[in-house]
Design a protein around this motif. Structure first.
Motif, mmCIF file in Angstrom:
data_model
loop_
_atom_site.group_PDB
_atom_site.id
_atom_site.type_symbol
_atom_site.label_atom_id
_atom_site.label_comp_id
_atom_site.label_asym_id
_atom_site.label_seq_id
_atom_site.Cartn_x
_atom_site.Cartn_y
_atom_site.Cartn_z
ATOM 1 N N GLN A 109 -0.142 1.610 -9.864
ATOM 2 C CA GLN A 109 -1.020 0.921 -10.808
ATOM 3 C C GLN A 109 -2.386 1.603 -10.891
ATOM 4 O OE1 GLN A 109 -1.042 -3.084 -9.326
ATOM 5 N NE2 GLN A 109 1.133 -3.404 -9.760
ATOM 6 N N ALA A 110 -2.854 2.143 -9.762
ATOM 7 C CA ALA A 110 -4.153 2.818 -9.739
ATOM 8 C C ALA A 110 -4.064 4.256 -10.227
ATOM 9 C CB ALA A 110 -4.733 2.783 -8.326
ATOM 10 N N GLY A 111 -2.846 4.776 -10.358
ATOM 11 C CA GLY A 111 -2.659 6.140 -10.850
ATOM 12 C C GLY A 111 -2.899 7.213 -9.808
ATOM 13 N N ILE A 112 -2.638 6.909 -8.527
ATOM 14 C CA ILE A 112 -2.789 7.909 -7.468
ATOM 15 C C ILE A 112 -1.431 8.188 -6.832
ATOM 16 C CG2 ILE A 112 -5.137 7.119 -6.975
ATOM 17 C CD1 ILE A 112 -3.953 5.844 -4.383
ATOM 18 N N ASP A 113 -1.399 9.241 -5.995
ATOM 19 C CA ASP A 113 -0.173 9.572 -5.260
ATOM 20 C C ASP A 113 -0.272 9.019 -3.836
ATOM 21 O OD1 ASP A 113 0.936 10.989 -7.382
ATOM 22 O OD2 ASP A 113 -0.104 12.839 -6.805
ATOM 23 N N LEU A 114 0.687 8.182 -3.470
ATOM 24 C CA LEU A 114 0.793 7.725 -2.087
ATOM 25 C C LEU A 114 1.665 8.729 -1.359
ATOM 26 C CD1 LEU A 114 0.374 5.606 0.155
ATOM 27 C CD2 LEU A 114 2.385 4.417 -0.719
ATOM 28 N N VAL A 115 1.024 9.644 -0.616
ATOM 29 C CA VAL A 115 1.748 10.741 0.031
ATOM 30 C C VAL A 115 2.493 10.234 1.261
ATOM 31 C CG1 VAL A 115 1.535 13.001 1.132
ATOM 32 C CG2 VAL A 115 0.064 12.407 -0.821
ATOM 33 N N SER A 116 1.835 9.438 2.083
ATOM 34 C CA SER A 116 2.504 8.921 3.284
ATOM 35 C C SER A 116 1.809 7.657 3.762
ATOM 36 C CB SER A 116 2.510 9.967 4.412
ATOM 37 O OG SER A 116 1.193 10.219 4.851
ATOM 38 N N ILE A 117 2.594 6.838 4.465
ATOM 39 C CA ILE A 117 2.042 5.664 5.139
ATOM 40 C C ILE A 117 2.721 5.551 6.495
ATOM 41 C CG2 ILE A 117 3.680 4.196 3.858
ATOM 42 C CD1 ILE A 117 1.620 1.900 4.217
ATOM 43 N N THR A 118 1.944 5.523 7.554
ATOM 44 C CA THR A 118 2.470 5.587 8.915
ATOM 45 C C THR A 118 2.121 4.321 9.695
ATOM 46 O OG1 THR A 118 2.105 7.971 8.900
ATOM 47 C CG2 THR A 118 2.544 6.950 11.041
ATOM 48 N N PRO A 119 3.099 3.408 9.887
ATOM 49 C CA PRO A 119 2.861 2.264 10.780
ATOM 50 C C PRO A 119 2.909 2.738 12.234
ATOM 51 C CG PRO A 119 4.664 1.867 9.217
ATOM 52 C CD PRO A 119 4.396 3.325 9.216
ATOM 53 N N GLU A 120 1.981 2.305 13.041
ATOM 54 C CA GLU A 120 1.946 2.700 14.443
ATOM 55 C C GLU A 120 2.311 1.530 15.336
ATOM 56 O OE1 GLU A 120 -1.875 4.631 14.991
ATOM 57 O OE2 GLU A 120 -0.974 6.511 14.297
ATOM 58 N N GLU A 121 2.124 1.716 16.638
ATOM 59 C CA GLU A 121 2.537 0.696 17.609
ATOM 60 C C GLU A 121 1.819 -0.632 17.369
ATOM 61 O OE1 GLU A 121 2.501 -0.097 22.454
ATOM 62 O OE2 GLU A 121 1.667 1.739 21.599
ATOM 63 N N MET A 122 2.598 -1.715 17.321
ATOM 64 C CA MET A 122 2.025 -3.040 17.115
ATOM 65 C C MET A 122 1.205 -3.458 18.341
ATOM 66 S SD MET A 122 4.921 -5.252 15.080
ATOM 67 C CE MET A 122 6.134 -5.211 16.380
ATOM 68 N N THR A 123 0.122 -4.174 18.091
ATOM 69 C CA THR A 123 -0.776 -4.619 19.152
ATOM 70 C C THR A 123 -0.879 -6.135 19.137
ATOM 71 O OG1 THR A 123 -2.055 -2.574 18.937
ATOM 72 C CG2 THR A 123 -3.088 -4.397 20.134
ATOM 73 N N GLN A 124 -0.596 -6.765 20.268
ATOM 74 C CA GLN A 124 -0.673 -8.225 20.355
ATOM 75 C C GLN A 124 -2.115 -8.687 20.454
ATOM 76 O OE1 GLN A 124 1.932 -10.702 20.397
ATOM 77 N NE2 GLN A 124 0.100 -11.938 20.076
ATOM 78 N N GLN A 125 -2.522 -9.553 19.533
ATOM 79 C CA GLN A 125 -3.828 -10.207 19.587
ATOM 80 C C GLN A 125 -3.616 -11.626 20.126
ATOM 81 O OE1 GLN A 125 -6.362 -8.278 19.007
ATOM 82 N NE2 GLN A 125 -5.118 -6.576 18.215
ATOM 83 N N LYS A 126 -4.626 -12.470 20.028
ATOM 84 C CA LYS A 126 -4.516 -13.813 20.596
ATOM 85 C C LYS A 126 -3.456 -14.646 19.886
ATOM 86 C CE LYS A 126 -7.203 -17.942 21.708
ATOM 87 N NZ LYS A 126 -8.526 -18.612 21.664
#
Length: 202
Positions: A101-118
């Protein structure tokens, strides 16, 4: 000694006796009726009170039903913004749609290790995008309207051939799910230019 009454006195006495007889008759006949009228009036007041109580109860139930519906709608909205499981696939699709929608290229998205909060779990993200300055600004503004709760903490800009820019974003999305085993993955999503989807896990 005889008491002689005049004709006038006799008439007055007759009237008095008649009035007393009528009063006595009225007391004997009308008193029960008056008592019944009082009972009926009392019953009417009790029924009116019951009606008012029933109407008040109905209103409370209607208000409670309305509040329950509003609470349910809010709960659904909260679950969309903070789901009970990571739902990374649908989140990545939403990021890709926002990039398109914004007209850009999403080259990559990297989810990393989940972190437990409260009370929740944080999923750190690294996102690499490319596009013009104004399109990238548009993308960043659009991120505020995502259905999923998302936070961008860092924006690193590197130059390409003007007016194109390469931008690395660091941020997080969130879930109520507990962290699983340590994993690091790279997601490369399909863009308008036809980049192939690639999943890599170590």
């Amino acid at each position: 000694m005889e008491l002689k009454l005049s004709t006038r006195d006799q008439i007055l006495l007759s009237i008095i006796v008649a009035v007393l007889v009528m009063l006595g008759f009225g007391v004997l006949i009308l008193r029960p009726q008056i008592s019944k009228i009082s009972e009926v009036k009392k019953m009417q007041q009790e029924e009116q009170k019951k009606k008012q109580n029933a109407e008040a109860t109905l209103k409370r139930l209607q208000d409670a039903k309305k509040q329950a519906a509003e609470t349910e709608a809010k709960l659904i909205e909260v679950k969309k913004r903070l789901p009970e499981d990571p739902q990374l696939a649908s989140f990545i699709v939403e990021i890709q749609d926002t990039a398109n929608q914004a007209g850009i290229d999403l080259v990559s998205i990297t989810p990393e290790e989940m972190t437990q909060q409260k009370d929740y779990t944080s999923i750190p993200l690294k996102i690499h995008i490319e596009g013009s300055f104004f399109d990238i600004v548009d993308f960043l503004y659009r991120l505020q309207d995502l259905k999923r709760e998302t936070r961008i903490d860092k924006v690193n800009i590197s130059g390409k051939e003007w007016p194109s820019l390469a931008v690395d974003l660091e941020g997080s999305t969130f879930t109520l799910a507990k962290p699983t085993t340590k994993t690091t993955g790279t997601e490369k999503t399909t863009t308008d230019t036809g980049t192939n989807t690639e999943n890599k896990e170590q």
